[in-house]
Enzyme design. Structure first.
Site, PDB file in Angstrom:
ATOM      1  N   ASP A 148      77.670   4.380  44.071  1.00 19.09           N
ATOM      2  CA  ASP A 148      77.269   5.776  43.935  1.00 19.09           C
ATOM      3  C   ASP A 148      77.716   6.573  45.144  1.00 19.09           C
ATOM      4  OD1 ASP A 148      75.536   8.138  42.986  1.00 19.09           O
ATOM      5  OD2 ASP A 148      75.034   6.581  41.540  1.00 19.09           O
ATOM      6  N   HIS A 151      72.058  11.418  44.458  1.00 17.15           N
ATOM      7  CA  HIS A 151      72.281  10.883  43.111  1.00 17.15           C
ATOM      8  C   HIS A 151      72.035   9.376  43.058  1.00 17.15           C
ATOM      9  CE1 HIS A 151      74.938   9.661  39.636  1.00 17.15           C
ATOM     10  NE2 HIS A 151      74.327  10.684  39.087  1.00 17.15           N
ATOM     11  N   SER A 153      73.982   9.061  33.642  1.00 12.77           N
ATOM     12  CA  SER A 153      73.748   8.456  34.958  1.00 12.77           C
ATOM     13  C   SER A 153      72.454   7.653  34.967  1.00 12.77           C
ATOM     14  CB  SER A 153      73.672   9.537  36.038  1.00 12.77           C
ATOM     15  OG  SER A 153      74.934  10.050  36.342  1.00 12.77           O
TER      16      SER A 153
END
Length: 562
Positions: free
Chosen positions: A187, A227, A405
């Protein structure tokens, strides 16, 4: 384009992204290039001595799955690396076993000298603009808390819906929470993971095995974009009463492969190098909530025709990762309601588990990227909750947002527990059983793939029990038993009755696998759609449950007692 959350709650913070986007003024661009070498003919490494470049765990993973070593597993020839490094102005960042290549930082004039070397076959420029990001690392340290086993709806907090939808709560109650499984998360950053209460058991129990920042070549991962933190929380979150992820007891590796300040093919090569490290460490599962189709330099954008499983750099890397026995779980992409519509790389890779998104009721999220691949292979493989999925912010606050995601790591956690339950399976068999367990396994399509996977149904598939054609998710006018498998120690399971079986007495007979009648239960007439079926007296095993009614044919279901 990196797969980010499309629609998030109003409390979303863009602090990390804004900070990351600030570039030091006046710093010239230094380009990176993927330089392919000619061969490995004179490498000092040998397939007969793999312990020199692969860990014992990596070798055991291959042996367990019957995967033979190949020349692609050999490290690049160090003499060739030295030749490249000896060119003035050339800096070697990484080497790639699988692609027989080196990542070189240099200007165009120096690249021409490198390409003239006899050991070099070709080269590809990986970034056309942009510079690295400098962000101060987040401080480390947090007070450990004692985690307890998952069990009740309240334990999961807002994560319950996404966990229950795929049967991961049943999986946890059966004792499979990812213990012993190793998951690498690729990520763009993991701020707050080293301070958040939902992650403290990772440190307390030494289940954070390694971290690495492939963008900056250091171990500063607790920074940049949040994220990765949100993604990780859906699997590794372990704060009973607040939030529990789908693999709360797995061991994790956190790899920053995404440069949040730009979008360049070099990030796909970071993905490749991270996957090679995951392989060498013996990691079982890679979760990649990332996707690529457009870049800062439009000239290197992918076309749909190139999403053929053989072209994109990250796709080729994911394919090799699958070939060496890792289970690669990838977001399908968030392009379903825009002009692109289709998957993004590496979701088009062969032999990986590509995951689309649904809501809590099992309906497809309109943003979820669709298949097929350009060479007409079915994608996505399965789908899980990605609309209004729950996650944990770096601050510890619980939020909800949309994106594949999230459906990807939620599914990766399911795969970890299922593989833990059946450690002799290969990665490809895990994919097969999850697909067979899914809600539209008999009628897959290019929107949801095989549908929503389910732990209980996957267990039945492994046991060789014929699966019903109707999905087990949701409530409808059909007979159902759940949870199924019935967890060890559970006093009862729930029997769902359609209208035609209510208001009359029912006889329930349970037979073991030999056909021997184990017990007979009489259920009085009732208008209730849900009744409890006692299971205390049942030993672990597989049973045939037959429901009889006056004047009608019996209904037969399978029941697994753990």
């Amino acid at each position: 384009m990196r797969i980010l959350i499309l629609l998030v709650m109003a409390c979303w913070s863009f602090t990390n992204r804004a900070a990351a986007a600030l570039r030091p003024p006046g710093v010239p661009t230094v380009r990176k290039h993927l330089v392919y070498l000619r061969d490995k003919a004179n490498t000092p490494y040998s397939l007969s001595a793999p312990q020199r470049f692969l860990t014992a765990r990596a070798l055991e993973r291959r042996t367990r799955q019957g995967i033979a070593l190949q020349s692609r597993d050999l490290p690049v020839d160090p003499v060739y690396v030295e030749q490249v490094q000896s060119v003035s102005g050339a800096k070697v960042w990484y080497t790639s076993r699988w692609f027989n290549a080196v990542v070189v930082e240099c200007d165009s004039a120096t690249l021409a000298v490198v390409q003239a070397l006899p050991c070099v076959r070709s080269a590809r420029t990986l970034n056309r603009s942009g510079v690295g990001v400098v962000v101060s690392p987040v401080g480390e340290g947090s007070a450990p808390t004692v985690a307890r086993p998952a069990g009740t709806r309240a334990d999961y907090g807002r994560a319950y819906a996404q966990t229950h939808q795929i049967g991961a709560d049943v999986m946890h109650d059966a004792g499979f929470r990812g213990e012993g499984m190793q998951i690498a998360v690729f990520d763009g950053g993991f701020p707050g993971v080293n301070t958040g209460a939902v992650f403290t058991s990772l440190y307390q129990e030494n289940r954070l095995a390694s971290v690495y920042n492939f963008v900056g070549r250091d171990q500063n991962v607790y920074q940049y974009d949040n994220h990765g933190t949100l993604v990780l929380s859906t699997m590794a979150g372990n704060q009973p009463g607040v939030f529990i992820g789908t693999a709360p007891q797995a061991t994790y590796h956190l790899f920053v492969t995404e440069d949040v300040a730009s979008e360049q093919p070099v990030e796909e090569v970071n993905w490749l190098i991270a996957a090679e490290r995951a392989d060498s460490l013996g990691i079982d599962i890679i979760n990649s909530s990332l996707g690529y189709n457009t870049f800062d330099a439009p000239s290197v954008d992918y076309t749909y025709a190139e999403l053929d499983g053989r072209t994109a750099l990250s796709t080729r890397a994911a394919t090799v990762a699958a070939r060496v026995g890792m289970l690669v779980v990838s977001s399908a992409g968030n392009e379903g309601n825009n002009r692109w519509r289709y998957l993004t790389a590496p979701a088009d890779a062969d032999s990986i588990l590509t995951v689309g998104a649904v809501d809590s009721l099992g309906a497809r999220a309109n943003f979820s990227s669709i298949g097929p691949t350009a060479d007409n292979r079915l994608k996505p493989n399965v789908s899980a909750m990605g609309r209004q999925a729950a996650f944990v912010y770096p601050s510890g606050a619980i939020g909800r947002g949309n994106g594949t995601s999230f459906s990807s790591p939620i599914t990766a956690g399911l795969a970890a527990g299922f593989w833990q339950a059946h450690p002799t399976l290969t990665a490809q068999q895990v994919i097969e059983y999850l697909q067979r367990s899914a809600s539209q396994a008999t009628t897959p399509d290019t929107l949801l793939g095989y549908g929503i996977p389910n732990f209980g149904r996957a267990q039945q598939a492994v046991a060789g029990i014929p699966l019903p054609t109707a999905p087990t998710v949701g409530v409808g006018n059909r007979v159902q038993l759940y949870p199924n498998p019935v967890p060890a120690g559970a006093a009862a399971c729930t029997l769902q009755l359609p209208a035609e079986l209510r208001s009359q007495p029912l006889e329930v007979r349970l037979y073991d696998v030999r056909g021997t009648l184990v017990t007979t239960l009489l259920l009085p007439a009732s208008n209730a759609a849900i009744v409890q079926l006692p299971t205390t007296a049942l030993r672990p095993g597989v049973y045939s449950c037959r429901l009889g009614r006056s004047g009608g044919p019996p209904y037969t279901l399978r029941l697994i007692r753990l």
